[in-house]
Design a protein around this motif. Structure first.
Motif, short mmCIF file in Angstrom:
data_model
loop_
_atom_site.label_atom_id
_atom_site.label_comp_id
_atom_site.label_asym_id
_atom_site.label_seq_id
_atom_site.Cartn_x
_atom_site.Cartn_y
_atom_site.Cartn_z
N TYR A 1 0.86 -1.18 0.00
CA TYR A 1 0.00 0.00 0.00
C TYR A 1 0.90 1.23 0.00
O TYR A 1 1.79 1.37 0.84
N VAL A 2 0.66 2.12 -0.97
CA VAL A 2 1.44 3.36 -1.08
C VAL A 2 0.46 4.53 -0.99
O VAL A 2 -0.41 4.68 -1.86
N PRO A 3 0.57 5.37 0.04
CA PRO A 3 -0.43 6.41 0.28
C PRO A 3 -0.29 7.67 -0.58
O PRO A 3 -1.18 8.52 -0.56
N ALA A 4 0.80 7.79 -1.31
CA ALA A 4 1.02 9.02 -2.07
C ALA A 4 1.85 8.70 -3.31
O ALA A 4 2.31 7.58 -3.50
N ASN A 5 2.06 9.71 -4.13
CA ASN A 5 2.82 9.57 -5.35
C ASN A 5 4.31 9.68 -5.02
O ASN A 5 4.91 10.74 -5.16
N ASN B 1 -2.23 11.18 -8.29
CA ASN B 1 -2.16 11.94 -7.04
C ASN B 1 -3.06 11.30 -6.00
O ASN B 1 -3.88 11.98 -5.36
N THR B 2 -2.93 10.01 -5.83
CA THR B 2 -3.78 9.26 -4.91
C THR B 2 -3.03 8.03 -4.41
O THR B 2 -1.93 7.75 -4.88
N ASP B 3 -3.63 7.32 -3.50
CA ASP B 3 -2.99 6.11 -3.00
C ASP B 3 -3.23 4.95 -3.97
O ASP B 3 -4.20 4.94 -4.71
N VAL B 4 -2.28 4.00 -3.94
CA VAL B 4 -2.37 2.84 -4.81
C VAL B 4 -2.03 1.57 -4.04
O VAL B 4 -1.39 1.61 -2.98
N LEU B 5 -2.49 0.46 -4.58
CA LEU B 5 -2.14 -0.85 -4.07
C LEU B 5 -1.32 -1.54 -5.16
O LEU B 5 -1.79 -1.67 -6.30
#
Length: 87
Positions: free
Chosen positions: A28-32, A77-81
């Motif tokens: 899980y990555v909360p930012a760019n 500009n959002t979180d990604v999995l």
């Protein structure tokens, strides 16, 4: 999945887990941001990522060198999995 800590990033919000049989990894990555992992994850041959705001699926740029894994900055500009799969 079991939580693991391979992140070399200063961002403490990055979370990672790997299945017990080590065939799947989820990050899980909360930012760019670029993700730096202190472990070589080249056993995972297939990588996909999901933009969690609109569920857009894309293939992240993943590099392996010197026993580490680097996942490049994603274009949102959002979180990604991010999901890694091994055969």
């Amino acid at each position: 999945m079991e939580p693991v800590c391979f992140s070399d990033n200063a961002a403490e919000q990055i979370r990672m887990a790997i299945t017990k049989d080590k065939t799947k990894a989820a990050i899980y990555v909360p930012a760019n941001i670029q993700v730096n992992l202190g472990k070589d994850l080249s056993d995972y041959q297939r990588w996909e990522a999901i933009n969690l705001s609109n569920r857009y699926v894309f293939v992240p740029e993943v590099k392996f060198a010197a026993g580490k894994t680097v996942i490049d900055i994603h274009p949102f500009n959002t979180d990604v999995l991010i999901i890694g799969l091994s055969d």
